[in-house]
Design a protein around this motif. Structure first.
Motif, PDB file in Angstrom:
ATOM      1  N   GLY A  75      31.849  40.772  26.702  1.00 24.58           N
ATOM      2  CA  GLY A  75      33.214  40.674  26.178  1.00 24.58           C
ATOM      3  C   GLY A  75      33.543  39.286  25.690  1.00 24.58           C
ATOM      4  N   GLN A  76      34.446  39.213  24.772  1.00 27.00           N
ATOM      5  CA  GLN A  76      34.926  37.931  24.280  1.00 27.00           C
ATOM      6  C   GLN A  76      35.856  37.310  25.324  1.00 27.00           C
ATOM      7  OE1 GLN A  76      33.680  36.839  21.652  1.00 27.00           O
ATOM      8  NE2 GLN A  76      33.125  38.524  20.320  1.00 27.00           N
ATOM      9  N   VAL A  77      36.207  36.040  25.137  1.00 30.63           N
ATOM     10  CA  VAL A  77      37.207  35.407  26.000  1.00 30.63           C
ATOM     11  C   VAL A  77      38.502  36.204  25.886  1.00 30.63           C
ATOM     12  CG1 VAL A  77      38.565  33.328  26.370  1.00 30.63           C
ATOM     13  CG2 VAL A  77      36.141  33.158  25.761  1.00 30.63           C
ATOM     14  N   THR A  78      39.040  36.643  27.020  1.00 29.34           N
ATOM     15  CA  THR A  78      40.143  37.602  27.021  1.00 29.34           C
ATOM     16  C   THR A  78      41.254  37.146  27.958  1.00 29.34           C
ATOM     17  OG1 THR A  78      38.513  39.362  26.697  1.00 29.34           O
ATOM     18  CG2 THR A  78      40.726  40.033  27.348  1.00 29.34           C
ATOM     19  N   LEU A  79      42.476  37.375  27.571  1.00 30.71           N
ATOM     20  CA  LEU A  79      43.613  37.102  28.453  1.00 30.71           C
ATOM     21  C   LEU A  79      43.761  38.223  29.461  1.00 30.71           C
ATOM     22  CD1 LEU A  79      46.234  35.749  25.883  1.00 30.71           C
ATOM     23  CD2 LEU A  79      44.791  34.437  27.453  1.00 30.71           C
ATOM     24  N   LEU A  80      44.020  37.869  30.699  1.00 27.66           N
ATOM     25  CA  LEU A  80      44.135  38.829  31.790  1.00 27.66           C
ATOM     26  C   LEU A  80      45.413  38.559  32.553  1.00 27.66           C
ATOM     27  CD1 LEU A  80      42.668  41.073  33.448  1.00 27.66           C
ATOM     28  CD2 LEU A  80      41.613  39.234  34.769  1.00 27.66           C
ATOM     29  N   ALA A  81      46.136  39.628  32.893  1.00 25.84           N
ATOM     30  CA  ALA A  81      47.397  39.483  33.625  1.00 25.84           C
ATOM     31  C   ALA A  81      47.446  40.509  34.751  1.00 25.84           C
ATOM     32  CB  ALA A  81      48.581  39.683  32.680  1.00 25.84           C
ATOM     33  N   PRO A  82      48.173  40.217  35.844  1.00 23.53           N
ATOM     34  CA  PRO A  82      48.310  41.193  36.931  1.00 23.53           C
ATOM     35  C   PRO A  82      48.865  42.519  36.404  1.00 23.53           C
ATOM     36  CG  PRO A  82      49.146  39.055  37.609  1.00 23.53           C
ATOM     37  CD  PRO A  82      48.884  38.964  36.135  1.00 23.53           C
ATOM     38  N   GLY A  83      48.229  43.614  36.818  1.00 24.99           N
ATOM     39  CA  GLY A  83      48.675  44.934  36.395  1.00 24.99           C
ATOM     40  C   GLY A  83      48.194  45.343  35.018  1.00 24.99           C
ATOM     41  N   THR A  84      47.465  44.467  34.334  1.00 19.06           N
ATOM     42  CA  THR A  84      46.961  44.786  32.998  1.00 19.06           C
ATOM     43  C   THR A  84      45.476  44.449  32.946  1.00 19.06           C
ATOM     44  OG1 THR A  84      49.108  44.171  32.085  1.00 19.06           O
ATOM     45  CG2 THR A  84      47.309  44.464  30.520  1.00 19.06           C
ATOM     46  N   PRO A  85      44.607  45.356  33.423  1.00 21.51           N
ATOM     47  CA  PRO A  85      43.166  45.077  33.416  1.00 21.51           C
ATOM     48  C   PRO A  85      42.610  45.052  32.002  1.00 21.51           C
ATOM     49  CG  PRO A  85      43.583  47.338  34.088  1.00 21.51           C
ATOM     50  CD  PRO A  85      44.924  46.671  33.989  1.00 21.51           C
ATOM     51  N   VAL A  86      41.453  44.432  31.864  1.00 23.35           N
ATOM     52  CA  VAL A  86      40.749  44.440  30.587  1.00 23.35           C
ATOM     53  C   VAL A  86      39.459  45.232  30.752  1.00 23.35           C
ATOM     54  CG1 VAL A  86      41.743  42.282  29.775  1.00 23.35           C
ATOM     55  CG2 VAL A  86      39.625  42.243  31.106  1.00 23.35           C
ATOM     56  N   TYR A  87      38.955  45.786  29.647  1.00 27.26           N
ATOM     57  CA  TYR A  87      37.810  46.688  29.685  1.00 27.26           C
ATOM     58  C   TYR A  87      36.721  46.217  28.735  1.00 27.26           C
ATOM     59  CZ  TYR A  87      41.159  49.782  31.982  1.00 27.26           C
ATOM     60  OH  TYR A  87      42.096  50.314  32.843  1.00 27.26           O
ATOM     61  N   GLN A 123      39.048  34.223  43.380  1.00 24.12           N
ATOM     62  CA  GLN A 123      39.371  35.054  44.547  1.00 24.12           C
ATOM     63  C   GLN A 123      40.371  36.167  44.231  1.00 24.12           C
ATOM     64  OE1 GLN A 123      41.820  32.841  47.530  1.00 24.12           O
ATOM     65  NE2 GLN A 123      41.812  31.200  45.983  1.00 24.12           N
ATOM     66  N   TYR A 124      41.011  36.097  43.094  1.00 23.84           N
ATOM     67  CA  TYR A 124      42.004  37.107  42.725  1.00 23.84           C
ATOM     68  C   TYR A 124      41.470  38.128  41.703  1.00 23.84           C
ATOM     69  CZ  TYR A 124      45.157  33.722  44.858  1.00 23.84           C
ATOM     70  OH  TYR A 124      45.772  32.853  45.738  1.00 23.84           O
ATOM     71  N   VAL A 125      40.205  37.979  41.315  1.00 23.43           N
ATOM     72  CA  VAL A 125      39.626  38.826  40.274  1.00 23.43           C
ATOM     73  C   VAL A 125      38.733  39.891  40.900  1.00 23.43           C
ATOM     74  CG1 VAL A 125      38.082  38.872  38.264  1.00 23.43           C
ATOM     75  CG2 VAL A 125      39.740  37.006  38.539  1.00 23.43           C
ATOM     76  N   THR A 126      38.884  41.135  40.454  1.00 24.07           N
ATOM     77  CA  THR A 126      38.058  42.251  40.911  1.00 24.07           C
ATOM     78  C   THR A 126      37.345  42.866  39.710  1.00 24.07           C
ATOM     79  OG1 THR A 126      39.581  42.773  42.723  1.00 24.07           O
ATOM     80  CG2 THR A 126      38.041  44.498  42.069  1.00 24.07           C
ATOM     81  N   VAL A 127      36.051  43.120  39.866  1.00 26.86           N
ATOM     82  CA  VAL A 127      35.263  43.763  38.800  1.00 26.86           C
ATOM     83  C   VAL A 127      34.853  45.149  39.281  1.00 26.86           C
ATOM     84  CG1 VAL A 127      33.239  43.610  37.316  1.00 26.86           C
ATOM     85  CG2 VAL A 127      34.411  41.513  38.051  1.00 26.86           C
ATOM     86  N   SER A 128      35.234  46.167  38.521  1.00 28.37           N
ATOM     87  CA  SER A 128      34.889  47.553  38.835  1.00 28.37           C
ATOM     88  C   SER A 128      34.048  48.126  37.700  1.00 28.37           C
ATOM     89  CB  SER A 128      36.162  48.393  39.020  1.00 28.37           C
ATOM     90  OG  SER A 128      36.959  47.868  40.060  1.00 28.37           O
ATOM     91  N   ALA A 129      33.369  49.236  37.979  1.00 33.60           N
ATOM     92  CA  ALA A 129      32.494  49.823  36.961  1.00 33.60           C
ATOM     93  C   ALA A 129      32.412  51.331  37.131  1.00 33.60           C
ATOM     94  CB  ALA A 129      31.101  49.204  37.027  1.00 33.60           C
ATOM     95  N   LYS A 130      31.948  51.998  36.100  1.00 32.39           N
ATOM     96  CA  LYS A 130      31.642  53.418  36.142  1.00 32.39           C
ATOM     97  C   LYS A 130      30.685  53.724  34.998  1.00 32.39           C
ATOM     98  CE  LYS A 130      35.501  55.038  33.201  1.00 32.39           C
ATOM     99  NZ  LYS A 130      36.704  55.925  33.137  1.00 32.39           N
ATOM    100  N   PHE A 131      29.990  54.851  35.084  1.00 37.66           N
ATOM    101  CA  PHE A 131      29.167  55.326  33.979  1.00 37.66           C
ATOM    102  C   PHE A 131      29.913  56.433  33.243  1.00 37.66           C
ATOM    103  CE2 PHE A 131      25.814  53.311  36.477  1.00 37.66           C
ATOM    104  CZ  PHE A 131      25.088  52.684  35.472  1.00 37.66           C
ATOM    105  N   VAL A 169      38.004  44.691  34.558  1.00 37.91           N
ATOM    106  CA  VAL A 169      38.292  43.432  35.247  1.00 37.91           C
ATOM    107  C   VAL A 169      39.789  43.373  35.518  1.00 37.91           C
ATOM    108  CG1 VAL A 169      38.118  40.928  35.161  1.00 37.91           C
ATOM    109  CG2 VAL A 169      36.358  42.333  34.075  1.00 37.91           C
ATOM    110  N   SER A 170      40.148  43.227  36.799  1.00 31.09           N
ATOM    111  CA  SER A 170      41.553  43.268  37.208  1.00 31.09           C
ATOM    112  C   SER A 170      41.947  41.981  37.910  1.00 31.09           C
ATOM    113  CB  SER A 170      41.797  44.455  38.153  1.00 31.09           C
ATOM    114  OG  SER A 170      41.367  45.666  37.581  1.00 31.09           O
ATOM    115  N   LEU A 171      43.229  41.665  37.820  1.00 32.10           N
ATOM    116  CA  LEU A 171      43.790  40.496  38.479  1.00 32.10           C
ATOM    117  C   LEU A 171      44.785  40.966  39.534  1.00 32.10           C
ATOM    118  CD1 LEU A 171      43.607  37.397  38.286  1.00 32.10           C
ATOM    119  CD2 LEU A 171      45.577  37.473  36.742  1.00 32.10           C
ATOM    120  N   SER A 172      44.673  40.425  40.739  1.00 29.40           N
ATOM    121  CA  SER A 172      45.532  40.827  41.847  1.00 29.40           C
ATOM    122  C   SER A 172      47.006  40.580  41.522  1.00 29.40           C
ATOM    123  CB  SER A 172      45.148  40.055  43.109  1.00 29.40           C
ATOM    124  OG  SER A 172      46.099  40.249  44.135  1.00 29.40           O
ATOM    125  N   SER A 173      47.849  41.491  42.015  1.00 23.82           N
ATOM    126  CA  SER A 173      49.295  41.338  41.806  1.00 23.82           C
ATOM    127  C   SER A 173      49.851  40.135  42.565  1.00 23.82           C
ATOM    128  CB  SER A 173      50.021  42.609  42.258  1.00 23.82           C
ATOM    129  OG  SER A 173      49.755  42.864  43.630  1.00 23.82           O
TER     130      SER A 173
END
Length: 203
Positions: A75-87, A123-131, A169-173
């Protein structure tokens, strides 16, 4: 907050060998008999695994010339905000030209999130995945699970087919507004394993 994401892909590449084996058997009673046969043939095959990333658009094989592992920017450099994950997504293709089934399985390992500079955002970033079966499915939040030490493994991917590895990629609330502008790097290992391609099974 900028999130550069990189994949380190290490493929387990095997050399496929197709042997033409011709057995000669004699009967042993009061006499024996034998015969000769032409030699068999040995043919090598390729176990290429292709990677195509989105939204970066980069493409590569998992193993580069000389057997080194590829690195791909998902992914490119991306803005991330709580409650708004990026994919982001990665299409992984099984391009083996070996005979037999020779399916592969794809495993995404646990993500490593590291701070850039003196930041503390990781510490506030979570990475999740699925196929998934299509890139469009990556933008639906359903089915995502955090990447743990156990990793996430795909179903068998047959020759000339592909699977889509989706990332969220999600950011904690609870992230403080004071962390605005900080950045992290997210990287994870990706492996491809050849599954048994012999109809009678593998030892």
């Amino acid at each position: 907050m900028r999130i550069p994401r990189m994949l380190r892909a290490g493929a387990l590449i095997a050399a496929a060998v197709v042997l033409g084996l011709l057995a000669v058997q004699g009967t042993y009673a009061l006499w024996n008999a034998g015969t000769s046969t032409a030699p068999g043939t040995v043919t090598s095959a390729s176990f290429d695994v292709s990677l195509t990333a989105s939204p970066s658009g980069q493409a590569t094989n998992m193993s580069l010339p000389g057997g080194t592992s590829a690195t791909i920017n998902v992914g490119q450099v991306t803005l991330l905000a709580p409650g708004t994950p990026v994919y982001a997504s990665l299409v992984v293709g099984n391009n083996s030209n070996a005979g037999g089934t020779f399916s592969t399985s794809i495993t995404a390992g646990q993500a490593a999130v590291s701070n850039v500079g003196s930041g503390i955002l990781a510490q506030y970033v979570t990475v999740s995945a699925k196929f998934a079966s299509a890139v469009a499915q990556c933008y639906s939040p359903a089915g995502y699970a955090p990447l743990t030490e156990a990793g996430l493994t795909s179903a068998a991917v047959p020759k000339a087919s592909s699977t889509v590895l989706c990332f969220q990629v999600s950011l904690s609330s609870s992230t403080s507004i004071l962390l605005k502008g900080q950045a992290v790097n997210v990287s994870l290992p990706l492996t491809a394993r050849q599954l048994c391609g012999v109809p009678s099974g593998c030892a």
